[in-house]
Scaffold this active site. Structure first.
Site, short mmCIF file in Angstrom:
data_model
loop_
_atom_site.label_atom_id
_atom_site.label_comp_id
_atom_site.label_asym_id
_atom_site.label_seq_id
_atom_site.Cartn_x
_atom_site.Cartn_y
_atom_site.Cartn_z
N TYR A 9 0.83 -1.20 0.00
CA TYR A 9 0.00 0.00 0.00
C TYR A 9 0.86 1.24 0.00
CZ TYR A 9 0.96 1.05 4.94
OH TYR A 9 1.58 1.39 6.13
N LYS A 29 6.63 -1.83 2.03
CA LYS A 29 5.42 -1.22 2.60
C LYS A 29 4.26 -2.20 2.41
CE LYS A 29 3.20 3.31 3.08
NZ LYS A 29 3.62 3.55 4.47
N GLU A 86 12.74 3.07 14.09
CA GLU A 86 11.80 4.10 13.63
C GLU A 86 10.60 4.10 14.54
OE1 GLU A 86 10.51 3.21 9.66
OE2 GLU A 86 10.29 1.07 10.09
N LEU A 128 11.28 1.52 7.01
CA LEU A 128 10.69 1.93 5.75
C LEU A 128 11.33 3.26 5.35
CD1 LEU A 128 8.44 1.39 3.61
CD2 LEU A 128 7.05 3.01 4.92
#
Length: 282
Positions: A30, A143, A175, A199
């Site tokens: 996505y 992702k 993250e 990511l």
């Protein structure tokens, strides 16, 4: 309106089969694309990452990226979206339930828009966060729809009355549960390198480019929890959060407890990019 494959439908007309692999396995990818004043921000970068994610898990896009961009722009116009986001999801498609790939899969593409306002208050006044163990899989660079680890960490933050969970793998800060993390110490920005543990965010890359253009020292290298808590400034970045300062972590005040000078500078330069999009004529 909903974009299904390459056509627009009313939401009530769209039905997804229960055996879609996105529903049963999270077998898909996505993107979330920001829209300012009816115009998309970073569309090319999002599409490049979408293609990369698809390649990494061997999903075939149902049609070329150029046509997809046209259809997404059609969707924005059809929904009269001014300020908000586009959500696009591509799964491996519908097939009887089995773990290995179907022989001739036909991917399913769905996209819709949502109105959202810029988080100005949070960007000015900052948010609180917790740290928690990074329990996600080892391909965070994709992702994918497999977000259960992120969801559990975000829930921990919510239960602690915080906006974000900052993830730590071993003793390394990776993250946030839905953001990238930067720290600033003595004028230098640090952020985890773009490898399989994070990511590679679109806004993350914008910050890196801004820092370089403004001659701000930046190091893409791992840092630990001690450096995080000892930072002069901490920011989290994402498509929806933009550049948001973190002023408290685990009830520990970061720096002055207020938005810092480098954060303000980065926000100002990022806002100039947003205004360019808002004022563009296309």
């Amino acid at each position: 309106m909903i974009l299904l494959q390459d056509k627009l439908f009313q939401r009530s007309e769209v039905h997804i089969d229960i055996e879609d692999r996105g529903f049963q396995f999270g077998d898909g990818i996505y993107e979330v694309i920001r829209v300012y004043n009816g115009k998309s921000f970073g569309m090319a970068e999002h599409m490049e990452r979408l293609e990369r994610s698809a390649k990494e898990i061997q999903i075939h896009l149902p049609y070329p990226i150029e046509l997809l961009v046209e259809r997404l722009n059609d969707l924005v116009r059809a929904t009269n979206l001014k300020d908000g986001q586009i959500y696009i999801q591509i799964t491996r498609g519908v097939f009887e339930r089995m773990h290995h790939f179907p022989i001739h899969p036909q991917s399913t593409l769905v996209a819709y828009t949502k109105e959202t306002v810029r988080p100005i208050d949070k960007m000015e006044n900052g948010i609180s966060a917790i740290t928690t163990e990074d329990i996600r899989w080892l391909r965070c660079d994709i992702k994918s729809l497999n977000l259960l680890g992120n969801v559990l960490c975000k829930q921990q933050a919510k239960e602690a009355n915080c906006e974000e969970a900052i993830l730590i793998r071993g003793n390394t800060v990776t993250e946030g549960s839905s953001t990238n993390v930067f720290i600033i110490k003595e004028g230098t920005l640090f952020t985890h390198p773009a490898n399989n543990y994070i990511l590679n965010g679109i806004t993350r890359n914008e910050i890196i480019q801004i820092a370089k253009s403004e001659y701000l020292p930046i190091k893409e290298e791992a840092f630990d929890k001690e450096m995080l808590l000892d930072a002069d400034e901490v920011i989290v970045t994402s498509t929806t959060m933009e550049i948001t300062p973190v002023t408290m972590i685990n009830d520990h005040q970061i720096g002055s407890g207020e938005r810092g000078p480098i954060t303000k500078k980065l926000q100002m330069k990022f806002n100039e990019k947003v205004e360019e999009v808002q004022n563009a004529t296309n």
